[in-house]
Design a protein around this motif. Structure first.
Motif, PDB file in Angstrom:
ATOM      1  N   THR A   1       0.889  -1.025  -0.041  1.00  0.00           N
ATOM      2  CA  THR A   1      -0.102   0.070   0.005  1.00  0.00           C
ATOM      3  C   THR A   1       0.966   1.233   0.181  1.00  0.00           C
ATOM      4  O   THR A   1       0.726   2.246  -1.003  1.00  0.00           O
ATOM      5  CB  THR A   1      -0.779  -0.106   1.183  1.00  0.00           C
ATOM      6  N   GLY A   2       1.773   1.286   0.836  1.00  0.00           N
ATOM      7  CA  GLY A   2       2.444   2.588   1.047  1.00  0.00           C
ATOM      8  C   GLY A   2       3.280   2.765  -0.224  1.00  0.00           C
ATOM      9  O   GLY A   2       3.207   3.846  -0.790  1.00  0.00           O
ATOM     10  N   TYR A   3       3.860   1.811  -0.684  1.00  0.00           N
ATOM     11  CA  TYR A   3       4.709   1.957  -2.053  1.00  0.00           C
ATOM     12  C   TYR A   3       3.615   2.599  -3.189  1.00  0.00           C
ATOM     13  O   TYR A   3       4.103   3.474  -3.873  1.00  0.00           O
ATOM     14  CB  TYR A   3       5.350   0.499  -2.424  1.00  0.00           C
ATOM     15  N   ALA A   4       2.483   2.025  -3.113  1.00  0.00           N
ATOM     16  CA  ALA A   4       1.661   2.061  -4.395  1.00  0.00           C
ATOM     17  C   ALA A   4       1.174   3.680  -4.360  1.00  0.00           C
ATOM     18  O   ALA A   4       1.499   4.347  -5.289  1.00  0.00           O
ATOM     19  CB  ALA A   4       0.436   1.312  -4.389  1.00  0.00           C
ATOM     20  N   ASP A   5       0.961   4.001  -3.123  1.00  0.00           N
ATOM     21  CA  ASP A   5       0.523   5.679  -2.821  1.00  0.00           C
ATOM     22  C   ASP A   5       1.735   6.459  -3.410  1.00  0.00           C
ATOM     23  O   ASP A   5       1.271   7.416  -4.159  1.00  0.00           O
ATOM     24  CB  ASP A   5       0.055   5.802  -1.427  1.00  0.00           C
TER      25      ASP A   5
ATOM     26  N   HIS B   1       5.540  -3.189 -11.656  1.00  0.00           N
ATOM     27  CA  HIS B   1       4.862  -1.738 -11.825  1.00  0.00           C
ATOM     28  C   HIS B   1       6.069  -0.865 -12.247  1.00  0.00           C
ATOM     29  O   HIS B   1       5.723   0.410 -12.633  1.00  0.00           O
ATOM     30  CB  HIS B   1       4.347  -1.137 -10.639  1.00  0.00           C
ATOM     31  N   GLY B   2       7.280  -1.538 -12.790  1.00  0.00           N
ATOM     32  CA  GLY B   2       8.281  -0.585 -13.311  1.00  0.00           C
ATOM     33  C   GLY B   2       8.858   0.540 -12.348  1.00  0.00           C
ATOM     34  O   GLY B   2       9.218   1.720 -12.824  1.00  0.00           O
ATOM     35  N   ALA B   3       8.814   0.195 -11.247  1.00  0.00           N
ATOM     36  CA  ALA B   3       9.041   1.444 -10.078  1.00  0.00           C
ATOM     37  C   ALA B   3      10.638   0.879  -9.898  1.00  0.00           C
ATOM     38  O   ALA B   3      11.003  -0.105  -9.706  1.00  0.00           O
ATOM     39  CB  ALA B   3       8.420   1.185  -8.791  1.00  0.00           C
ATOM     40  N   PRO B   4      11.503   2.049  -9.962  1.00  0.00           N
ATOM     41  CA  PRO B   4      12.897   1.848  -9.815  1.00  0.00           C
ATOM     42  C   PRO B   4      13.197   1.680  -8.294  1.00  0.00           C
ATOM     43  O   PRO B   4      12.635   2.273  -7.412  1.00  0.00           O
ATOM     44  CB  PRO B   4      13.501   3.104 -10.140  1.00  0.00           C
ATOM     45  N   PHE B   5      13.930   0.430  -8.086  1.00  0.00           N
ATOM     46  CA  PHE B   5      14.309   0.220  -6.502  1.00  0.00           C
ATOM     47  C   PHE B   5      15.524  -0.553  -6.840  1.00  0.00           C
ATOM     48  O   PHE B   5      15.802  -1.235  -7.409  1.00  0.00           O
ATOM     49  CB  PHE B   5      13.197  -0.369  -5.758  1.00  0.00           C
TER      50      PHE B   5
END
Lengths: 342, 342
Positions: B115-119, B147-151
């Motif tokens: 959740t926190g990440y998504a928001d 989701h293609g989020a850089p991490f």
DNA sequence: TTGAAAGCGCTAACAC
DNA sequence: GTGTTAGCGCTTTCAA
């Protein structure tokens, strides 16, 4: 021709799909009561569908605020057990989130103690600060106040008679009072104080709790008062000296680090902590919790501190420019074997 | 008529005072080489004079980036000494700042682990994440990847053969190998392993370092291997049993918490740590540092971990979409009295 | 109740 | 080398 959907959906995307204007979507988010029920519902559905979330940067620019609270973090001091910094930080993060803020960390490096603050403030990168290193004549607090930056201090301003800024603090004297009372209840009468040499107001404050309680019970404090640097070795030496010269049966310490020193001396002398000589520390650090004997320690209500700080911060940022406010919270005592006769 | 100066100076203010266009000021900041020396100097002077700093929100909006790195922070686990979370966080803050980033903390609360990440991601509130809780089948990593989020993960993906994302980790086996070698050098031959019962890959990894080293030296490991929960009490019991059944002269532990348990048993039995029986922990927690005897412990190079993470993150965000990269760093051994015969 | 217009402060693209 | 134009996505007027 409509724009290519490169990344995240925008307000305009939602508006188009819902067949309303952008403003209506914005209202659906920020002033739902302004919309008719069916419109609201339709907009909400599209928002849900698209997984839309307002772009932070755009909102920040428009609102002239970042919803970010700046906290300067220092390097962990090795070899001590005092700071419960991570517990406080987590509490602050949790409390902030409840109020719609996030915590931005920056580094306390460099000569100039206000550089980091100044940069973030000028760039409007944060809305406010939480200042943790509040000591006498704290330069950050002074600087922030002069620059009109909203902030709340964790720690009292010891110098000012009428503080110019809001603060939240834990009553150290009440903590050592708890500790001393607890020891008196256990039947101790010769209770020693082991504090800091280069005494900060914090150290003085903690000491008064012990002293006042001893006085209240008509107990002598002469020769039962030692001050050292905040190190295990120095504390161990001081404890040895005290045991030789004043024969205390209990120690109240200004920190868990000092308490560890006392325990070391007890260990060397084959004196059983708790049964023979009681020891109480301060901060309820991980060391106190994990130490095999279990170190009784004064515990700061950091969760509550964080909640109070965020509350004040919110009212500060909410425009309710009320009077500076000071909140003093009472600590508790985490009782473990080191202070129990059983 | 010129606008009232409500708050901070803007690019336009600087431009006006310097007698140049806004773009020139922007270039002075971001592409100084494009300007003529004297123009640059003049602009810089005005910037200095005004104490100008580019508005973060505006820049973020324009650049579609926030210069913020998200880190989810968990509540401190009470009663254990393992996590050196604050040391890591500070290292990350320091390293990030070097690279022009700040660290945004959010809370790991709630059922849904993403959740926190998504928001934050949907709101483009952060540019990237650092994921610390990397365990088998880590849902965050999977989700972020999808989701293609850089991490970048602090911790290896233990399940995947060819990891799809970048990570930095500390070689736990190398750490326990260091510990075991150190004990062998001290003349120990019966060296016990005290690990975790519900064994995570991390625990397994740490165990292999001990086992392999023992094998290399032709030392027996039978009966010298115990697994418990990560608590002081359980460790103390296990140590007692091991001492009775297998008479080890040294313990390598999967955590400082476990090592504390061993030390407790030694204390009860009047066995001197170091001189009689050696103990080595893992994480070099504050407990290891402050414990009176001084607990030898494997120390993770968290500063280096942070630097590597930020390096990878920078290249990720810099558009150099290179292959996923894995970095394994070697820990060191903080030697203290608990493992020294002297 | 909803829509249109303006602008927050900045930088990328293009002209000069 | 420097200036002009446009627009990032949002909210706050103001008008309908």
């Amino acid at each position: 021709m409509s724009k290519v959907q490169t990344g995240h959906p925008t307000l305009a995307d939602v508006a188009r799909l819902a067949g309303v204007s952008r403003q209506t979507v914005s209202n659906a988010l920020n002033n739902p009561d302004l919309l008719r029920a069916d419109t609201l519902e339709r907009v909400r559905q599209v928002i849900e569908e698209l997984g839309y979330s307002p772009n932070r940067a755009a909102r920040n620019l428009r609102m002239r605020s970042s919803s970010l609270i700046g906290l300067r973090m220092h390097a962990v001091q090795e070899g001590t057990a005092n700071a419960a910094m991570d517990r406080f930080i987590h509490s602050l993060v949790a409390a902030s989130e409840q109020a719609g803020y996030h915590v931005l960390l920056f580094d306390g490096v460099g000569e100039d103690p206000v550089t980091g603050y100044a940069d973030l403030l000028r760039a409007t990168a944060v809305d406010a600060f939480v200042v943790t290193d509040t000591f006498l004549g704290n330069p950050q607090a002074k600087w922030l106040h002069e620059h009109g930056a909203p902030f709340v201090a964790f720690g009292r301003p010891w110098d000012a008679e009428a503080p110019r800024h809001s603060w939240v603090d834990v009553d150290g004297a009440a903590g050592t009072r708890l500790a001393t009372e607890h020891l008196v209840e256990q039947g101790h009468t010769r209770i020693a104080w082991l504090g800091w040499r280069h005494d900060s107001p914090i150290g003085q404050d903690r000491r008064t709790g012990w002293e006042a309680t001893m006085r209240d019970h008509g107990l002598a404090t002469d020769d039962l008062d030692a001050r050292v640097l905040d190190s295990v070795e120095d504390a161990a030496r001081a404890a040895a000296t005290l045991l030789d010269t004043a024969a205390p049966t209990a120690f109240v310490c200004a920190s868990d680090t000092l308490a560890m020193g006392v325990l070391h001396t007890l260990w060397i002398r084959q004196i059983a902590p708790g049964r023979d000589v009681a020891v109480v520390g301060f901060d309820d650090s991980q060391v106190a919790q994990v130490f095999p004997v279990g170190l009784t320690s004064v515990r700061q209500p950091l969760e509550d501190v964080a909640v109070e700080i965020v509350r004040i911060l919110s009212s500060l940022l909410g425009g309710r420019g009320a009077q500076p406010e000071g909140v003093l919270l009472a600590p508790t005592l985490a009782v473990r074997e080191s202070s129990l006769r059983a």
